[in-house]
Design an enzyme around this catalytic site. Structure first.
Site, mmCIF file in Angstrom:
data_model
loop_
_atom_site.group_PDB
_atom_site.id
_atom_site.type_symbol
_atom_site.label_atom_id
_atom_site.label_comp_id
_atom_site.label_asym_id
_atom_site.label_seq_id
_atom_site.Cartn_x
_atom_site.Cartn_y
_atom_site.Cartn_z
ATOM 1 N N GLU A 271 0.606 -1.240 0.427
ATOM 2 C CA GLU A 271 -0.044 -0.330 0.157
ATOM 3 C C GLU A 271 1.145 1.254 -0.193
ATOM 4 O OE1 GLU A 271 -1.704 3.023 1.797
ATOM 5 O OE2 GLU A 271 -2.835 1.148 3.103
ATOM 6 N N CYS A 310 -2.714 8.513 3.384
ATOM 7 C CA CYS A 310 -3.217 7.929 1.895
ATOM 8 C C CYS A 310 -3.166 8.236 1.125
ATOM 9 C CB CYS A 310 -2.093 6.599 1.989
ATOM 10 S SG CYS A 310 -3.282 5.364 3.606
HETATM 11 P P1 NDP Z 1 9.038 4.553 3.498
HETATM 12 O O1 NDP Z 1 8.566 4.109 3.051
HETATM 13 O O2 NDP Z 1 10.568 4.970 3.922
HETATM 14 O O3 NDP Z 1 8.908 3.607 5.490
HETATM 15 C C1 NDP Z 1 7.942 2.816 5.253
HETATM 16 C C2 NDP Z 1 8.382 1.831 6.751
HETATM 17 O O4 NDP Z 1 8.709 1.053 4.970
HETATM 18 C C3 NDP Z 1 9.171 1.520 7.484
HETATM 19 O O5 NDP Z 1 8.641 1.563 8.579
HETATM 20 C C4 NDP Z 1 10.307 1.794 7.140
HETATM 21 O O6 NDP Z 1 10.980 2.245 8.298
HETATM 22 C C5 NDP Z 1 10.398 0.635 6.272
HETATM 23 N N1 NDP Z 1 11.774 0.949 5.858
HETATM 24 C C6 NDP Z 1 12.049 1.717 4.681
HETATM 25 N N2 NDP Z 1 12.724 0.533 3.714
HETATM 26 C C7 NDP Z 1 12.856 -0.293 4.439
HETATM 27 C C8 NDP Z 1 13.539 -1.674 3.817
HETATM 28 N N3 NDP Z 1 14.680 -1.226 3.086
HETATM 29 N N4 NDP Z 1 13.733 -2.819 4.160
HETATM 30 C C9 NDP Z 1 12.492 -3.015 5.151
HETATM 31 N N5 NDP Z 1 11.761 -2.159 5.294
HETATM 32 C C10 NDP Z 1 11.974 -0.624 5.479
HETATM 33 O O7 NDP Z 1 8.279 5.654 3.993
HETATM 34 P P2 NDP Z 1 8.670 7.076 4.988
HETATM 35 O O8 NDP Z 1 7.251 6.368 6.573
HETATM 36 O O9 NDP Z 1 9.572 6.923 5.191
HETATM 37 O O10 NDP Z 1 7.652 8.119 4.064
HETATM 38 C C11 NDP Z 1 8.195 8.160 3.316
HETATM 39 C C12 NDP Z 1 7.050 8.813 2.745
HETATM 40 O O11 NDP Z 1 6.301 7.880 2.111
HETATM 41 C C13 NDP Z 1 5.907 9.972 2.278
HETATM 42 O O12 NDP Z 1 7.001 10.960 2.365
HETATM 43 C C14 NDP Z 1 5.141 9.382 1.806
HETATM 44 O O13 NDP Z 1 5.191 9.931 0.500
HETATM 45 C C15 NDP Z 1 4.585 7.932 1.727
HETATM 46 N N6 NDP Z 1 4.231 7.651 2.406
HETATM 47 C C16 NDP Z 1 2.724 6.657 1.898
HETATM 48 C C17 NDP Z 1 1.981 6.015 2.688
HETATM 49 C C18 NDP Z 1 0.970 5.483 2.314
HETATM 50 O O14 NDP Z 1 -0.005 4.793 2.854
HETATM 51 N N7 NDP Z 1 1.131 5.541 0.638
HETATM 52 C C19 NDP Z 1 2.840 6.278 4.522
HETATM 53 C C20 NDP Z 1 3.800 7.126 4.158
HETATM 54 C C21 NDP Z 1 4.101 7.338 3.443
HETATM 55 P P3 NDP Z 1 12.690 3.493 9.421
HETATM 56 O O15 NDP Z 1 11.280 3.869 9.545
HETATM 57 O O16 NDP Z 1 12.566 2.379 10.200
HETATM 58 O O17 NDP Z 1 13.318 3.253 8.355
#
Ligand code: NDP
Length: 691
Positions: A271, A310
């Site tokens: 998602e 989202c």
């Molecule tokens: P990320 O994709 O960076 O992080 C989401 C989750 O993935 C976090 O728990 C993060 O952990 C984890 N993660 C990051 N890299 C890895 C990896 N290589 N392997 C496994 N897990 C990983 O999103 P952010 O939360 O930083 O948000 C960034 C952007 O994403 C926002 O600005 C927005 O544009 C979008 N977003 C979209 C959402 C939606 O529901 N559509 C919701 C939130 C964000 P950790 O935090 O420890 O890095």
């Protein structure tokens, strides 16, 4: 972090600066300093996060070897009862979650969406599972398929639990809801969960998970928590496991390329970003109630959780001739939004989750400005109430207006309080603009014209996971554009990730394996615990209505005596009920009916007579008849036909919360030629024990 704002955890140390993880049955705290996480409002350090040295293999093994058997030993109803208790426990602990949630920048209203929304989702799954799933460990999918003419070879699809683990990787914006909406269906499906929260808001998830564990209701191994990097976790997962990811498209793309996903059969649900739109119908003028509904909806979605949702509306699609009116109405409302410390009662919009996120949103606004004009707000300056505009991650609402043919609004996701007004020239143009988002989680259409509703919805539905059609009639009960609901699917195609969560029991079944079983009716009865046509019946002296659930068995049956359906029976029934349809009362007209060729008995007469044939009239364990399913009239019953009924116990579902359970009986009414006249399921409530 103060001890009062965070629950003490009897299984481990008091949660201190470094968040612990709950792995393989105990709390683990990394030895290094960890990454600092700052308060979104004050900039103070809330906690540190690290998973360095965490035994991920041990955690996965614990889930599979301890969690799987413990959960799968329980029926769906038992799992549902546990969920209900966990949800009650979380409700009692809510105040602590609200305190922590404020530190993520959330107002009370934002926190309610996350915290109450999450707990409500668990309650909803608990109650749906009790009502819609059997008190068993497998689910039948659809009806049996006859595979041979003799009825000895039958197909049936079944769902079974997988011996794997559900890993959830969550976004920062829903630290409570994200955990609970994923956990509840996985648990119901028999899968243990490992929660990996987003680091930025992991302290709230930590409190929620600790509370769930402290409740004491969850079986060992059902829930684990990994605070910190998930590096290496996917390497350990395979065919029977599932990863549910919510977050950025970039991380989703990395995960999609992981060898466990590409080569190892690991299921990945995504998602991700979504450029959701709200469309103002061409029929709506500023004088219509729909105009205000539209404007309110857009402002709500821009400002709840400071637009970090989202499902928030990023693209505001309006007829060209309405653009000025819409922008003026939106600007007027947005000008009333006070931004600042969520602790201040006058504040309508809190902070973004971090200064980094604010930088990201500002960058996105900059990209959007390549093809749009700023028409309200200032991404770089905002008046802040009750907090420092330097230390807190504040940003005011920003509205843009796209130039003709702009591409950026369909490509750039500003994950904050930002929307772009885009004009359309016709309904077809609106549909094509909506589709340019490349697949969205949620969309809305505000119209009071049924023709517009049909044309737009059929046009945009293939690009959406959920669509709201809003007008004056449903507005007062509408749950709004941006709220995913436990009973409706959440997830969208294409850019939105292609995953699907929630949607009631669908979410449970997504976690289970569907298998087509080909077998004899007896084998299917043994495998499924439900009686299949053609399987053995047990006809004994004792009428099955004399048996409580303690002695009633699948396959117990009664074969009734025969009864002649006379012309007087039919005339009496017609007269008595008032159902004087010509096929039952007018011989000449009935003779011309191509299906009957003469007077026939009412179908309901046949069913009523059948009840008279199978009933055991005395007080006993059968308490009530609560319905009939799948009733079909197959052969007309003519005057003086003889009918008989065979009633067989098909499924028994004891209710865990009552002294009785549901018994589903297979009913077949036949005529003197042994042709089936009517088939249906009779539903009764039967006492668990004899009185
Ligand atoms: P990320 O994709 O960076 O992080 C989401 C989750 O993935 C976090 O728990 C993060 O952990 C984890 N993660 C990051 N890299 C890895 C990896 N290589 N392997 C496994 N897990 C990983 O999103 P952010 O939360 O930083 O948000 C960034 C952007 O994403 C926002 O600005 C927005 O544009 C979008 N977003 C979209 C959402 C939606 O529901 N559509 C919701 C939130 C964000 P950790 O935090 O420890 O890095």
């Amino acid at each position: 972090m103060s001890a009062t704002s965070h629950p003490r955890n009897p299984r481990g140390s008091l949660v201190s600066e470094l968040l612990s993880s709950y792995l393989a049955g105990s709390w683990f705290t990394a030895a290094d300093e960890g990454r600092p996480v700052l308060d979104a409002v004050t900039g103070e350090e809330v906690c540190r996060v690290s998973a360095t040295g965490a035994d991920l293999a041990g955690a996965v093994d614990h889930a599979r070897s301890v969690g799987v058997p413990a959960i799968q030993a329980l029926t769906f109803h038992e799992r549902a009862a546990i969920l209900k208790n966990v949800a009650k426990h979380l409700t009692a602990a809510e105040d602590g979650f609200y305190e922590l949630s404020a530190r993520t920048g959330a107002t009370k209203r934002d926190s309610a969406v996350d915290i109450d929304g999450g707990i409500g989702t668990v309650f909803s799954f608990a109650s749906k599972a009790t009502r819609e799933l059997p008190n068993d460990t497998i689910v039948l999918d659809g009806k049996p398929e006859a595979l041979g003419k003799g009825g000895t070879f039958v197909g049936q699809h079944i769902y079974t639990s997988r011996p794997g683990v559900a890993v959830q990787i969550n976004a920062f914006n829903f630290p409570t809801w994200g955990v609970l909406e994923k956990f509840a269906p996985a648990f119901l499906a028999g899968r243990p969960t490992i929660v990996k929260p987003a680091t930025q808001t992991a302290y709230l998830t930590h409190a929620v998970v600790a509370s769930m564990l402290d409740s004491g209701f969850l079986p060992d191994g059902a829930l684990q928590l990994l605070c910190g990097s998930a590096d290496g976790l996917l390497d350990l997962l395979g065919t029977q496991d599932h990863v549910a990811f919510t977050g950025s498209a970039a991380t989703a793309s990395t995960l999609r390329q992981h060898p466990s996903v590409v080569h190892g059969g690991l299921e990945l649900g995504v998602e991700a970003d979504s450029l959701n739109c709200s469309i103002l119908g061409p029929d709506v003028t500023p004088d219509d109630p729909e105009f205000d509904l539209f404007v309110k909806g857009v402002v709500t979605e821009m400002t709840v959780k400071a637009g970090q949702k989202c499902t928030a509306i990023r693209r505001v699609l309006v007829p060209t001739e309405r653009a000025d009116d819409v922008i003026s109405a939106l600007s007027q409302r947005l000008s009333k939004i006070t931004v600042g410390n969520p602790a201040d009662d006058t504040v309508r919009m809190g902070a973004l989750v971090s200064l980094d996120q604010r930088d990201e949103v500002r960058k996105s606004v900059q990209s959007l400005r390549a093809s749009s004009d700023l028409v309200f707000g200032d991404p770089d300056h905002v008046t802040v109430v009750g907090a420092s505009a330097v230390d807190g991650a504040f940003m005011g609402p920003v509205l843009l207006r796209a130039h003709e043919g702009a591409t950026e609004p369909h490509e750039v996701e500003p994950f904050g309080p930002v929307s772009t007004v885009i004009t359309y020239s016709s309904v077809a143009d609106a549909i094509s603009l909506a589709a340019k988002g490349g697949g969205s989680l949620a969309g809305s259409l505000v119209t009071h014209d049924p023709a517009v509703a049909r044309e737009v919805i059929l046009g945009v539905a293939p690009w959406h996971g959920r669509l709201l059609v809003l007008d004056r009639n449903d507005a007062s009960e509408s749950t709004g554009h941006g709220s995913p609901l436990p009973s409706l699917v959440h997830g969208g195609p294409g850019r939105a990730g292609g995953g699907e969560e929630l949607g009631g029991i669908r979410a449970v079944l997504h976690h289970m394996q569907r298998t087509a079983i080909q077998a004899s009716p007896d084998a299917l009865t043994a495998i499924t615990g439900s009686w299949f046509t053609g399987a053995e019946r047990t006809v004994s002296e004792q009428h099955p209505f004399r048996k409580s659930l303690a002695t009633l068995r699948i396959g117990d049956a009664i074969v009734s005596d025969r009864r002649t359906v006379t012309g007087e029976d039919i005339a009496h029934f017609a007269e008595f009920t008032g159902d004087t349809f010509y096929a039952h009362t007018d011989p000449e007209a009935a003779a011309k009916n191509p299906l009957f060729g003469g007077i026939v008995a009412h179908g309901y007469l046949v069913v009523s007579l059948a009840a008279g044939l199978f009933v055991e009239p005395n007080p006993g364990p059968v308490l009530a008849n609560f319905g009939v399913d799948n009733l079909r009239f197959l052969t007309p019953v003519k005057v003086d036909d003889d009918i008989a009924v065979t009633l067989t116990v098909k499924a028994i579902t004891p209710r865990s919360s009552a002294d009785y359970g549901e018994v589903r009986w297979d009913a077949v009414v036949t005529n003197q030629h042994d042709e089936p006249v009517a088939t249906y399921d009779v539903l009764t409530l039967v006492a668990k024990e004899d009185a």
